[in-house]
Design an enzyme around this catalytic site. Sequence first.
Site, PDB file in Angstrom:
ATOM      1  N   CYS A   1      11.396  -5.454   1.116  1.00 20.85           N
ATOM      2  CA  CYS A   1      10.716  -4.162   1.190  1.00 20.85           C
ATOM      3  C   CYS A   1      11.724  -3.112   0.738  1.00 20.85           C
ATOM      4  O   CYS A   1      12.842  -3.453   0.343  1.00 20.85           O
ATOM      5  CB  CYS A   1      10.146  -3.880   2.572  1.00 20.85           C
ATOM      6  SG  CYS A   1      11.356  -3.694   3.884  1.00 20.85           S
TER       7      CYS A   1
ATOM      8  N   CYS B   1       6.012  -4.274   0.848  1.00 18.50           N
ATOM      9  CA  CYS B   1       5.612  -2.884   0.652  1.00 18.50           C
ATOM     10  C   CYS B   1       5.154  -2.704  -0.782  1.00 18.50           C
ATOM     11  O   CYS B   1       5.664  -3.364  -1.704  1.00 18.50           O
ATOM     12  CB  CYS B   1       6.715  -1.903   1.056  1.00 18.50           C
ATOM     13  SG  CYS B   1       7.867  -1.396  -0.201  1.00 18.50           S
TER      14      CYS B   1
ATOM     15  N   CYS C   1      10.399  -5.510  -7.814  1.00 18.25           N
ATOM     16  CA  CYS C   1      11.029  -6.710  -7.275  1.00 18.25           C
ATOM     17  C   CYS C   1      11.687  -7.501  -8.403  1.00 18.25           C
ATOM     18  O   CYS C   1      11.050  -7.795  -9.412  1.00 18.25           O
ATOM     19  CB  CYS C   1       9.990  -7.575  -6.566  1.00 18.25           C
ATOM     20  SG  CYS C   1      10.685  -9.057  -5.785  1.00 18.25           S
TER      21      CYS C   1
END
Length: 251
Positions: free
Chosen positions: A119, A191, A198
């Site tokens: 996250c 999130c 990512c």
Amino acid sequence: MASESPGTSVPPSFVTAVGHPVRWRLLGELARGDLAVHELTALLGQPQNLVSYHLRKLRTVDLVTARRSSADGRDTYYSLDLAHCGDLLAAAGAALHPGLALGRPTPAGSAGGRVLFVCTGNSARSQMAEALLRHRTAGAVEAYSAGSRPRPIHPHAVTALAARGIDLAGARPKHFDEVTGQSFHYVITLCDKVKEICPEFPDHPRPVHWSIPDPVNDPDGLAAFERVADNLAARIEFLLHALADQQRKAS
């Protein structure tokens, strides 16, 4: 479902709801993680209006829920309620024959592998998920967490897990850089913001997304963190099935 007794000529509502090929494929994709409409249209190769229509059908039986993205308010993430899906499957089986009303024990002892939760801040959701998974499997699953902009562990996260017998006080925030290049069986983004940035990891082409609201700024305070812990714990139970199945196929 109470009126749908064994031997009835009317199929259970679950069967009619998921019987269409497009809806069944939607369930299959959402069983892996939360997805936006544009992602579902790409995966299914179907136009957006058709995908949206079938999503509405699944929402009418409370199989699928929708949550507005916290990263882009124009986007909506759809989630499959796996626990409710399991209940409806069991009820559908019982409607056909009582012997088909079977439970679904979680294979914690047979699950293994490496899982990374990410996250933005690595201060609440991903830390809680890491600790919950490690605790649930007694360390049989190697659980890790990291964030794009690490911040100190939130005290409410520590308190929420302490109520579950898990000590998070010694945890430290970690940046993506500490895990980049490592291989994981599952990379799970928690999130909506971090989902877009990512990093890629070896042998894992498609991260799984769990769209979970950030409890840090929630006015409910500790109660919001407790809800997140409940949400994560429920999802982890189903993750264990996926890990066990992956392990069986690899052996």
